[in-house]
Design an enzyme around this catalytic site. Structure first.
Site, mmCIF file in Angstrom:
data_model
loop_
_atom_site.group_PDB
_atom_site.id
_atom_site.type_symbol
_atom_site.label_atom_id
_atom_site.label_comp_id
_atom_site.label_asym_id
_atom_site.label_seq_id
_atom_site.Cartn_x
_atom_site.Cartn_y
_atom_site.Cartn_z
ATOM 1 N N TYR A 1 -25.907 -15.605 -17.365
ATOM 2 C CA TYR A 1 -26.980 -14.873 -18.022
ATOM 3 C C TYR A 1 -28.259 -15.708 -17.902
ATOM 4 O O TYR A 1 -28.902 -16.081 -18.876
ATOM 5 C CB TYR A 1 -26.656 -14.537 -19.483
ATOM 6 C CG TYR A 1 -27.247 -13.199 -19.860
ATOM 7 C CD1 TYR A 1 -26.717 -12.023 -19.315
ATOM 8 C CD2 TYR A 1 -28.352 -13.097 -20.687
ATOM 9 C CE1 TYR A 1 -27.283 -10.791 -19.606
ATOM 10 C CE2 TYR A 1 -28.916 -11.867 -20.987
ATOM 11 C CZ TYR A 1 -28.378 -10.721 -20.443
ATOM 12 O OH TYR A 1 -28.932 -9.503 -20.729
ATOM 13 N N GLY B 1 -35.129 -21.077 -18.018
ATOM 14 C CA GLY B 1 -34.686 -22.456 -18.265
ATOM 15 C C GLY B 1 -33.696 -22.884 -17.186
ATOM 16 O O GLY B 1 -33.846 -23.950 -16.567
ATOM 17 N N HIS B 2 -32.675 -22.042 -16.942
ATOM 18 C CA HIS B 2 -31.693 -22.360 -15.890
ATOM 19 C C HIS B 2 -32.401 -22.468 -14.530
ATOM 20 O O HIS B 2 -32.097 -23.354 -13.738
ATOM 21 C CB HIS B 2 -30.664 -21.230 -15.748
ATOM 22 C CG HIS B 2 -29.783 -21.035 -16.924
ATOM 23 N ND1 HIS B 2 -29.787 -19.887 -17.670
ATOM 24 C CD2 HIS B 2 -28.840 -21.843 -17.478
ATOM 25 C CE1 HIS B 2 -28.889 -19.978 -18.630
ATOM 26 N NE2 HIS B 2 -28.307 -21.159 -18.549
ATOM 27 N N GLN C 1 -14.934 -24.228 -25.178
ATOM 28 C CA GLN C 1 -16.028 -24.763 -25.995
ATOM 29 C C GLN C 1 -16.474 -23.788 -27.088
ATOM 30 O O GLN C 1 -17.457 -24.041 -27.777
ATOM 31 C CB GLN C 1 -17.196 -25.197 -25.120
ATOM 32 C CG GLN C 1 -17.973 -24.090 -24.428
ATOM 33 C CD GLN C 1 -18.980 -24.650 -23.436
ATOM 34 O OE1 GLN C 1 -18.632 -25.126 -22.370
ATOM 35 N NE2 GLN C 1 -20.264 -24.594 -23.783
ATOM 36 N N LYS D 1 -32.762 -29.004 -23.952
ATOM 37 C CA LYS D 1 -32.626 -28.149 -25.139
ATOM 38 C C LYS D 1 -31.281 -28.426 -25.813
ATOM 39 O O LYS D 1 -31.188 -28.467 -27.025
ATOM 40 C CB LYS D 1 -32.719 -26.675 -24.755
ATOM 41 C CG LYS D 1 -32.742 -25.815 -25.984
ATOM 42 C CD LYS D 1 -32.594 -24.367 -25.650
ATOM 43 C CE LYS D 1 -31.761 -23.727 -26.702
ATOM 44 N NZ LYS D 1 -30.445 -23.362 -26.280
ATOM 45 N N ASP D 2 -30.247 -28.634 -24.997
ATOM 46 C CA ASP D 2 -28.932 -29.006 -25.538
ATOM 47 C C ASP D 2 -28.872 -30.532 -25.577
ATOM 48 O O ASP D 2 -28.159 -31.170 -24.802
ATOM 49 C CB ASP D 2 -27.814 -28.428 -24.660
ATOM 50 C CG ASP D 2 -27.809 -26.913 -24.690
ATOM 51 O OD1 ASP D 2 -27.638 -26.350 -25.774
ATOM 52 O OD2 ASP D 2 -28.033 -26.303 -23.634
HETATM 53 O O1 PAF Z 1 -24.801 -25.708 -21.261
HETATM 54 C C1 PAF Z 1 -23.952 -24.898 -20.861
HETATM 55 O O2 PAF Z 1 -24.282 -23.804 -20.407
HETATM 56 C C2 PAF Z 1 -22.491 -25.271 -20.955
HETATM 57 O O3 PAF Z 1 -22.219 -25.987 -22.102
HETATM 58 C C3 PAF Z 1 -21.951 -25.999 -19.699
HETATM 59 C C4 PAF Z 1 -22.634 -27.347 -19.514
HETATM 60 C C5 PAF Z 1 -22.190 -25.144 -18.469
HETATM 61 C C6 PAF Z 1 -20.461 -26.257 -19.845
HETATM 62 O O4 PAF Z 1 -19.757 -25.068 -19.991
#
Ligand code: PAF
Length: 278
Positions: free
Chosen positions: A23, A27-28, A52, A140-141
C-alpha cells in the site's frame, strides 16, 4: 529471489533493498528512489507480515493493492519486486524467531507485545533471501530502525542500514499506509501529532529542559482533539530509547495516538540550544 540475488552479487553488482508491507505511499517511494541511487539493483518486497501483528490488531484489514503497488514500484526504479506468500515465508513447522530484550521494552514495544520479534524475524529472513548490500528504512518508525540496526550489529549481518527522513503531507501528517483508514474528521485530528512535536521542538530550542513539561503540553493538545486516545508520549535517548531526565542533549520525542480506531505514530528530534544537529 535468493538465486537472483546470488547472481547479482557474483557479477560484482550491488543490491539496495526496501522492505515494505505494501500500500505504497510517497514515503516508501522516497526510500526506493534513495535505494535506486545507491546501488546497481534495487529490490523491494511487499509482504504483510502476520507475526508482527497482535491478535487484536489490524492484520486482516491492513490495506492491500498489489496492482497499484507494482506500477508505483516500477516508476520508482525497483528492478525486482519480491512478493512472497505467507506459506513461502512461514511454512508449516516454522519455529525459529529472532528477538531482542532491551529495545522492545520501550515505546511501541510496550503496547504491542511481540511486535518487534515479528519485525526482527521477518527482516532477518528477508536479508537472507535478498542478500542486500544496503537496506533502507524510514525514520518514521524510529524504534523499528533502532531495533534493526541493533540486530544487524548483534548478529553480524553484512548489510548497511540506512535511515531515511520521514516524508510528510504538506500539512505535516507523516505518510503512513494507515492514513487510508482516517475519515476526514479524524485526519484533521491526526494533524495534532506533528503540531505538538513541532511545538515541543520549539520549547526545547527555547531552553525548556524538563521532559515532563514538554510532554504535558503535548498531552493537553492531543486530548483537545476529537476521538484521540494517547498510547504514549516519550522523550528518550535516540539509541537506547530510555526516557531522559533532561533535554540537555539531542533527544527523540516519540508518540503513538489512536485517532478513531487507527493507531498512528510519529517522532521528531529535539535539540537543546547550542546542540549540534545529528
Ligand atoms: O516497516 C514495515 O513496513 C515493516 O515493519 C517491515 C520492515 C517491512 C517488516 O515487515
Amino acid at each position: 529471489m535468493q538465486y537472483r540475488a546470488e547472481q547479482i552479487r557474483k557479477s560484482g553488482k550491488t543490491i539496495a533493498f526496501v522492505p515494505t508491507m505494501g500500500y505504497l505511499h510517497r514515503g516508501h517511494l522516497s526510500l526506493m528512489v534513495h535505494g535506486h541511487n545507491l546501488a546497481d539493483h534495487l529490490v523491494a518486497s511487499i509482504f504483510v507480515n502476520p507475526t508482527q501483528f497482535g491478535p487484536n490488531e489490524d492484520l486482516s484489514r491492513y490495506p492491500r493493492d498489489l496492482i497499484r503497488d507494482t506500477a508505483l514500484a516500477e516508476e520508482a526504479g525497483v528492478d525486482i519486486l519480491f512478493t512472497p506468500g505467507e506459506k513461502d515465508l512461514y511454512p508449516a513447522g516454522f519455529e525459529t524467531y529472532v528477538s531482542q530484550t532491551a529495545l522492545p521494552e520501550h515505546l511501541c514495544g510496550l503496547s504491542r507485545p511481540g511486535h518487534f520479534r515479528g519485525v526482527t524475524t521477518i527482516v532477518a529472513k528477508l536479508f537472507n533471501i535478498v542478500k542486500p548490500h544496503f537496506a533502507i528504512f524510514g525514520e518514521k518508525d524510529f524504534q523499528q530502525l533502532a531495533v534493526i540496526r541493533k540486530m544487524v550489529k548483534d548478529l553480524n549481518f553484512d548489510v548497511e542500514i540506512i535511515g531515511a527522513a520521514t516524508i510528510r503531507e504538506p500539512d505535516g501528517l507523516a505518510m503512513s499506509s494507515r492514513n487510508a483508514f482516517l475519515s476526514e474528521t479524524h485526519r484533521k485530528s491526526a494533524l495534532v501529532l506533528y503540531r505538538c512535536l513541532a511545538d515541543a521542538k520549539q520549547m526545547a530550542a527555547a531552553g525548556e529542559k524538563d521532559p515532563q513539561k514538554i510532554i504535558k503540553t503535548c498531552e493537553a493538545a492531543i486530548n483537545a482533539e476529537a476521538d484521540t486516545v494517547i498510547d504514549y508520549i516519550a522523550i528518550c535517548h535516540p539509541d537506547t530509547l530510555a526516557d531522559v531526565a533532561a533535554v540537555d542533549q539531542p533527544v527523540v520525542m516519540a508518540l503513538a495516538v489512536k485517532v478513531g480506531s487507527t493507531r498512528l505514530i510519529d517522532n521528531l528530534m529535539l535539540f537543546p540550544p547550542g546542540s549540534e544537529t545529528l
